[in-house]
Design a protein around this motif. Structure first.
Motif, PDB file in Angstrom:
ATOM      1  N   TYR A 190       1.014  -1.407   0.085  1.00 52.46           N
ATOM      2  CA  TYR A 190      -0.155  -0.022  -0.003  1.00 52.46           C
ATOM      3  C   TYR A 190       0.820   1.314  -0.022  1.00 52.46           C
ATOM      4  O   TYR A 190       0.561   2.535  -0.386  1.00 52.46           O
TER       5      TYR A 190
ATOM      6  N   ILE B  57      -4.653  -3.935  -5.488  1.00 51.75           N
ATOM      7  CA  ILE B  57      -5.147  -2.671  -4.429  1.00 51.75           C
ATOM      8  C   ILE B  57      -6.198  -1.992  -5.106  1.00 51.75           C
ATOM      9  O   ILE B  57      -6.179  -1.568  -6.265  1.00 51.75           O
TER      10      ILE B  57
ATOM     11  N   PRO C 134      -4.892   5.577   2.179  1.00 49.99           N
ATOM     12  CA  PRO C 134      -5.545   4.916   1.118  1.00 49.99           C
ATOM     13  C   PRO C 134      -6.902   5.439   0.845  1.00 49.99           C
ATOM     14  O   PRO C 134      -7.767   5.433   1.726  1.00 49.99           O
TER      15      PRO C 134
ATOM     16  N   GLY D 211      -6.191  -0.125  10.483  1.00 46.33           N
ATOM     17  CA  GLY D 211      -5.283   0.365   9.757  1.00 46.33           C
ATOM     18  C   GLY D 211      -4.018   0.034  10.021  1.00 46.33           C
ATOM     19  O   GLY D 211      -3.759  -0.555  11.087  1.00 46.33           O
ATOM     20  N   HIS D 212      -2.968   0.250   9.161  1.00 50.57           N
ATOM     21  CA  HIS D 212      -1.593  -0.077   9.681  1.00 50.57           C
ATOM     22  C   HIS D 212      -0.695   0.959  10.485  1.00 50.57           C
ATOM     23  O   HIS D 212       0.289   0.724  10.663  1.00 50.57           O
TER      24      HIS D 212
ATOM     25  N   ALA E  78     -13.647  -3.940   5.624  1.00 47.82           N
ATOM     26  CA  ALA E  78     -12.337  -3.048   5.580  1.00 47.82           C
ATOM     27  C   ALA E  78     -12.242  -2.058   6.853  1.00 47.82           C
ATOM     28  O   ALA E  78     -13.424  -1.777   7.635  1.00 47.82           O
TER      29      ALA E  78
ATOM     30  N   ASP F  99     -10.259  -1.346  -0.071  1.00 50.65           N
ATOM     31  CA  ASP F  99     -10.141  -2.999   0.263  1.00 50.65           C
ATOM     32  C   ASP F  99      -9.299  -3.251   1.348  1.00 50.65           C
ATOM     33  O   ASP F  99      -8.755  -4.472   1.081  1.00 50.65           O
ATOM     34  N   ASP F 100      -8.949  -2.399   2.046  1.00 50.37           N
ATOM     35  CA  ASP F 100      -7.608  -2.520   3.073  1.00 50.37           C
ATOM     36  C   ASP F 100      -8.230  -2.896   4.432  1.00 50.37           C
ATOM     37  O   ASP F 100      -8.917  -2.350   5.001  1.00 50.37           O
TER      38      ASP F 100
ATOM     39  N   ARG G  93      -6.285  -4.249   6.909  1.00 54.49           N
ATOM     40  CA  ARG G  93      -5.101  -4.374   8.173  1.00 54.49           C
ATOM     41  C   ARG G  93      -5.646  -3.866   9.313  1.00 54.49           C
ATOM     42  O   ARG G  93      -6.114  -2.753   9.443  1.00 54.49           O
TER      43      ARG G  93
END
Length: 454
Positions: A37, A73, A182, A284-285, A348, A354-355, A357
């Motif tokens: 990403y 992605i 993102p 999220g990351h 998500a 489409d993330d 995490r």
């Protein structure tokens, strides 16, 4: 391959001016380690600026996919990757022996937490160890992965200098934190100012010169550790303020006050207030992870980060609050929570991507099913749940369709992610009850007694 390396006493000084000129003329080759990403948008940005880009990833199928011009992605169109590949200046590879080819190597690998909520630098360290035997004089190495202050100097630098080369003389080391968001239509890689900190003045000048060709503005700081602290500060600021509104949500709900109405009114003040919004938990990351990197490092200095840790506790408890509200709503609607069927909208971690995490939806499923209910989900961006580190048992579950008959078959609908392309009127019109953690129904103009905010 190793013939390119030489200890500084056996070779002429690196020509920094020549390397600077190659960056400014966009003649240098850029290597990017980690094609995810962060790495893919950065690679496309560098390619669009005219640089030749060599991308590295340990995932061979992903490498093949990228070289075919395909995207994995959702918010990165395949045609952008295809154009870069077709232009002949972008190539992905799983061959790390080619790390001696680029003039600059940008490291964009994950920095997760362990099960004990301590920093997991294994990806960073493994990448540094992969670079070290291929490191050549005159290369710029930049870490972009979010981490605690001191990582560049204390972890990366010793690995490289164990080769006999010296930072600031034979190679150049810098830190420049990624600032990806993102799915944000207003800001992309090239339009978000880039903080850069180097190990010495030459490293800083080189990092500024490189990113100056890619990004609208560079923001130089005095050291790599300062740049590392900047990134943590940005995300801790968000985590703490989200924790505040999450706590206010719980308090105001007990008083019969709608926290979203409160925030919407408060943000009309033109100074002294910045709106943050509650949710079912953090995802999220960055935000669920980064604060704990600082709290861990602070212990080395015998400093307690009570404020940050309290915010983390509040945010990590939100899924439990949501599940309690869901269970109460189902019970009040005349159905026992044990044995009930729940439809969750959104896997998500944030809308329109489409993330997934660190998505709180995964924790919500775990908690709901631990109490004897069953969960299906609908997410237009994630048709199948992929394997994850902490919720491997959910891998392979598929999104159901969203139609009146499907919605009506469930005892409750839980809105966990507020994707814009969901027909919330269809959901409310056909659901027995809706528990909304994102204020999605109200924003869609829907006022219905079957909607419960959580």
């Amino acid at each position: 391959m190793h013939a390119n390396r030489a200890v500084k006493t056996d070779a002429a000084p690196v020509n920094v001016s020549e390397l600077l000129a190659s960056f400014k003329a966009r003649k240098a080759r850029i290597g990017i380690v980690g094609l995810g990403y962060v790495g893919i948008p950065l690679a496309l940005t560098a390619n669009k600026a005219g640089f030749e880009v060599l991308g590295f990833d340990i995932d061979a199928p992903r490498v093949d996919q990228l070289n075919r011009g395909e995207s994995f992605i959702k918010h990165i169109p395949a045609n952008l990757i295809a154009e870069a590949v077709k232009g002949g200046k972008f190539q992905a590879t799983a061959d790390f022996d080619r790390l001696n080819e680029p003039d600059a190597i940008l490291i964009c690998v994950p920095t997760p937490l362990t099960k004990h909520r301590e920093p997991d630098l294994s990806y960073v360290e493994n990448t540094a160890r992969a670079i070290a035997p291929r490191l050549r004089r005159g290369q710029l190495i930049v870490l972009e992965s979010t981490t605690y202050p001191g990582t560049t100097d204390e972890v990366i630098k010793p690995i490289f200098e164990a080769t006999g080369l010296k930072s600031g003389e034979d190679f150049f080391l810098a830190f420049s934190p990624e600032r990806e968001d993102p799915g944000n239509p207003d800001f992309g890689t090239s339009t978000i100012p880039k903080v850069v900190g180097g190990d010495g003045p030459d490293a800083l000048a080189l990092a500024e010169a490189l990113y100056g060709q890619l990004i609208v503005k560079t923001v130089p700081v005095s050291s790599a550790a300062t740049a590392e602290a900047v990134k943590l500060t940005e995300n801790i600021f968000r985590a703490v303020n989200i924790a505040l509104v999450n706590e206010l949500k719980v308090v105001y709900a007990a008083m019969g006050i709608d926290v979203w109405e409160v925030i919407d009114a408060a943000k009309t003040k033109p100074f002294g207030f910045m709106p943050f919004y509650p949710g079912p938990g953090l995802g999220g990351h960055c935000i669920p992870i980064d604060p704990f990197y600082l709290t861990w490092k602070a212990r080395e200095y015998d400093i307690a980060t009570r404020f940050i840790e309290l915010a983390g506790q509040i945010n990590t408890r939100m899924p439990y609050y949501v599940v309690n509200k869901l269970a109460e709503a189902v019970d009040r609607n005349g159905r026992a929570f044990t044995g009930s069927k729940i439809l969750m909208l959104g896997i998500a971690y944030k809308k329109n991507v489409d993330d997934m995490r660190e998505s709180p939806s995964l924790k919500l499923i775990e908690l709901i099913e631990a109490r004897g209910a069953h969960v299906d989900y609908y997410d237009p961006f994630i048709p199948v749940i992929p394997p994850t580190r902490e919720h491997a048992e959910l891998a392979g579950r598929k999104s159901v369709s969203l139609d009146p008959k499907t919605v009506a078959a469930y005892d409750a609908v839980l809105i966990a992610t507020d994707h814009d392309n969901v027909d919330y009127k269809l959901v409310v019109d056909n659901a027995k009850i809706v528990v909304d953690t994102r204020n999605a129904c109200a924003r869609a103009g829907i006022a219905d007694g079957r909607v419960v905010k959580a």
